[in-house]
Design an enzyme around this catalytic site. Structure first.
Site, PDB file in Angstrom:
ATOM      1  CB  ILE A  28      -0.943  -0.010   1.235  1.00 57.03           C
ATOM      2  CG1 ILE A  28      -1.980  -1.130   1.119  1.00 57.03           C
ATOM      3  CG2 ILE A  28      -1.644   1.342   1.392  1.00 57.03           C
ATOM      4  CD1 ILE A  28      -2.854  -1.309   2.369  1.00 57.03           C
ATOM      5  N   GLY A  75       4.060  -1.066   8.682  1.00 56.78           N
ATOM      6  CA  GLY A  75       3.415  -1.998   9.604  1.00 56.78           C
ATOM      7  C   GLY A  75       3.805  -3.428   9.317  1.00 56.78           C
ATOM      8  CB  THR A 120       1.076  -9.408  10.162  1.00 56.86           C
ATOM      9  OG1 THR A 120       1.790  -9.964   9.056  1.00 56.86           O
ATOM     10  CG2 THR A 120       0.041  -8.418   9.668  1.00 56.86           C
ATOM     11  CD  GLN A 178      -4.273  -9.478  11.805  1.00 52.29           C
ATOM     12  OE1 GLN A 178      -5.326  -8.877  11.591  1.00 52.29           O
ATOM     13  NE2 GLN A 178      -3.171  -9.230  11.119  1.00 52.29           N
ATOM     14  CE1 TYR A 183      -1.145  -5.232  10.887  1.00 53.15           C
ATOM     15  CE2 TYR A 183      -3.530  -5.318  11.066  1.00 53.15           C
ATOM     16  CZ  TYR A 183      -2.397  -4.941  10.377  1.00 53.15           C
ATOM     17  OH  TYR A 183      -2.516  -4.261   9.184  1.00 53.15           O
ATOM     18  CE  LYS A 224      -1.836  -1.537  11.299  1.00 54.61           C
ATOM     19  NZ  LYS A 224      -1.134  -0.480  10.552  1.00 54.61           N
TER      20      LYS A 224
HETATM   21  N1  CAA Z   1     -12.253 -18.054  13.565  1.00 56.70           N
HETATM   22  C1  CAA Z   1     -12.429 -19.120  14.388  1.00 56.70           C
HETATM   23  N2  CAA Z   1     -11.573 -20.126  14.465  1.00 56.70           N
HETATM   24  C2  CAA Z   1     -10.489 -20.087  13.696  1.00 56.70           C
HETATM   25  C3  CAA Z   1     -10.234 -19.008  12.821  1.00 56.70           C
HETATM   26  C4  CAA Z   1     -11.192 -17.980  12.766  1.00 56.70           C
HETATM   27  N3  CAA Z   1     -11.041 -16.925  11.966  1.00 56.70           N
HETATM   28  N4  CAA Z   1      -9.071 -19.243  12.188  1.00 56.70           N
HETATM   29  C5  CAA Z   1      -8.590 -20.412  12.656  1.00 56.70           C
HETATM   30  N5  CAA Z   1      -9.458 -20.925  13.551  1.00 56.70           N
HETATM   31  C6  CAA Z   1      -9.330 -22.159  14.307  1.00 56.70           C
HETATM   32  C7  CAA Z   1      -8.851 -23.312  13.443  1.00 56.70           C
HETATM   33  O1  CAA Z   1      -9.948 -23.883  12.747  1.00 56.70           O
HETATM   34  C8  CAA Z   1      -8.255 -24.237  14.475  1.00 56.70           C
HETATM   35  O2  CAA Z   1      -9.266 -24.947  15.128  1.00 56.70           O
HETATM   36  P1  CAA Z   1      -9.041 -26.465  15.529  1.00 56.70           P
HETATM   37  O3  CAA Z   1      -7.802 -26.487  16.417  1.00 56.70           O
HETATM   38  O4  CAA Z   1     -10.290 -26.829  16.251  1.00 56.70           O
HETATM   39  O5  CAA Z   1      -8.849 -27.178  14.241  1.00 56.70           O
HETATM   40  C9  CAA Z   1      -7.676 -23.272  15.497  1.00 56.70           C
HETATM   41  O6  CAA Z   1      -8.318 -22.031  15.280  1.00 56.70           O
HETATM   42  C10 CAA Z   1      -6.180 -23.093  15.386  1.00 56.70           C
HETATM   43  O7  CAA Z   1      -5.874 -22.944  14.043  1.00 56.70           O
HETATM   44  P2  CAA Z   1      -4.460 -23.287  13.505  1.00 56.70           P
HETATM   45  O8  CAA Z   1      -3.884 -24.483  14.178  1.00 56.70           O
HETATM   46  O9  CAA Z   1      -4.570 -23.276  12.030  1.00 56.70           O
HETATM   47  O10 CAA Z   1      -3.612 -22.056  14.045  1.00 56.70           O
HETATM   48  P3  CAA Z   1      -2.278 -21.558  13.513  1.00 56.70           P
HETATM   49  O11 CAA Z   1      -1.311 -21.552  14.632  1.00 56.70           O
HETATM   50  O12 CAA Z   1      -1.881 -22.238  12.263  1.00 56.70           O
HETATM   51  O13 CAA Z   1      -2.611 -20.022  13.196  1.00 56.70           O
HETATM   52  C11 CAA Z   1      -3.578 -18.220  11.920  1.00 56.70           C
HETATM   53  C12 CAA Z   1      -3.640 -19.702  12.312  1.00 56.70           C
HETATM   54  C13 CAA Z   1      -2.156 -17.714  11.844  1.00 56.70           C
HETATM   55  C14 CAA Z   1      -4.332 -17.356  12.911  1.00 56.70           C
HETATM   56  C15 CAA Z   1      -4.227 -18.237  10.552  1.00 56.70           C
HETATM   57  O14 CAA Z   1      -5.542 -18.690  10.680  1.00 56.70           O
HETATM   58  C16 CAA Z   1      -4.253 -16.876   9.895  1.00 56.70           C
HETATM   59  O15 CAA Z   1      -3.287 -16.438   9.308  1.00 56.70           O
HETATM   60  N6  CAA Z   1      -5.415 -16.225   9.938  1.00 56.70           N
HETATM   61  C17 CAA Z   1      -5.601 -14.949   9.249  1.00 56.70           C
HETATM   62  C18 CAA Z   1      -5.327 -13.803  10.162  1.00 56.70           C
HETATM   63  C19 CAA Z   1      -5.550 -12.557   9.362  1.00 56.70           C
HETATM   64  O16 CAA Z   1      -6.632 -12.273   8.878  1.00 56.70           O
HETATM   65  N7  CAA Z   1      -4.481 -11.781   9.207  1.00 56.70           N
HETATM   66  C20 CAA Z   1      -4.564 -10.591   8.396  1.00 56.70           C
HETATM   67  C21 CAA Z   1      -3.266 -10.409   7.685  1.00 56.70           C
HETATM   68  S1  CAA Z   1      -3.360  -9.091   6.511  1.00 56.70           S
HETATM   69  C22 CAA Z   1      -3.380  -7.745   7.446  1.00 56.70           C
HETATM   70  O17 CAA Z   1      -3.201  -7.739   8.623  1.00 56.70           O
HETATM   71  C23 CAA Z   1      -3.672  -6.458   6.739  1.00 56.70           C
HETATM   72  C24 CAA Z   1      -4.881  -5.824   7.264  1.00 56.70           C
HETATM   73  O18 CAA Z   1      -4.767  -4.820   7.942  1.00 56.70           O
HETATM   74  C25 CAA Z   1      -6.202  -6.382   6.923  1.00 56.70           C
END
Ligand code: CAA
Length: 240
Positions: A14, A84, A86, A144, A147, A151
């Protein structure tokens, strides 16, 4: 005379779109980056925008870097705190180290970026402070805690700066981008990303240029009555 703008994290994602849009709008632009020399060199070659390397999390480095930019280009009129990072993980897996890394860059980094330019803006009676926050500072996000805290904190800083700067001709505003097609979002596991896109009513990720156009507007004289506000640009994913 052309106004001068500084964009932190301005050579990629961005930030790169913001730097380019401000240049196209007639500003003298400087862009900072923290580590990726190759990307910064390529960016300068393609755009002619000078880049400066310092870590936004380091106050002394930010202050010294800003002094250098002002020596090279003149006083900074527009500051875009965009840098920024993550370090996503569920809270039970988050460590004190990744908590502090994100706080130091995304929250303290805004202080480090704005504080050194603030006295000059006050003296000259003009300034535009634009902070790139996030949809996830407004709604929170699984994975997050760190993060989202930064924010949301950025929004509190902006609302306070807006009150302090107003009498001196300085406005402070935030933009909360939703999920934008950048490396940061592409780093989210594909399955998770697809699920997120499913939550965006316009049915796609945003483009960096869609955020850059918001910045150009907030920086302009036309936006002089907009102070302490948040522009939400997220494709309808979350309403504030
Ligand atoms: N809601 C509810 N449950 C969730 C979930 C969600 N959104 N995401 C994962 N889970 C659950 C999984 O299903 C899993 O459940 P089980 O153990 O019962 O199977 C549990 O949480 C743990 O999941 P993982 O073992 O997969 O966890 P992980 O250690 O691999 O971490 C994570 C997962 C890193 C959080 C990954 O899900 C992720 O990257 N999520 C996206 C986070 C996100 O949106 N980041 C934004 C980046 S971009 C940015 O930040 C720019 C901006 O400003 C928008």
């Amino acid at each position: 005379m052309a106004r001068t703008a500084l964009v932190t994290g301005g050579s990629r994602g961005i930030g790169a779109a913001i730097s380019k849009a401000l240049k196209d709008a007639g500003y003298q632009v400087a862009a900072t980056y923290a580590g990726n020399d190759e990307a910064a060199a390529k960016f300068t070659e393609e755009t002619g925008i000078k880049t400066y390397k310092w870590n936004a999390a380091d106050y002394a480095a930010s202050k010294a870097g800003i002094e250098q930019v002002e020596t090279d280009l003149g006083p900074i009129d527009v500051i875009v705190a965009n840098a920024g990072i993550t370090r996503d993980a569920p809270f039970h897996k988050m460590t004190p180290e990744t908590w502090h890394e994100v706080i130091d860059t995304n929250l303290t980094g805004v202080f480090n970026t704005v504080h050194p330019v603030w006295p000059g803006m006050r003296e000259r009676g003009f300034g535009r402070v634009i902070v790139i926050s996030s949809i996830n500072g407004q709604k929170g996000q699984f994975g997050q805690v760190n993060y989202a805290a930064t924010k949301a904190g950025d929004l509190g800083m902006v609302k306070s700066l807006a009150q302090e700067g107003a009498a001196k001709g300085i406005t402070a505003n935030a933009i909360c981008p939703g999920y934008i097609a950048t490396e940061m979002v592409m780093a989210v596991p594909e399955k998770v990303r697809e699920a997120i896109i499913g939550q965006i009513p316009v049915g796609r990720l945003g483009e960096p240029e869609e955020i850059a156009r918001c910045v150009v507007f907030l920086a302009s004289d036309d936006a002089g009555f907009i102070n302490g506000s948040t522009i939400t640009a997220n494709g309808g994913q979350h309403f504030v």
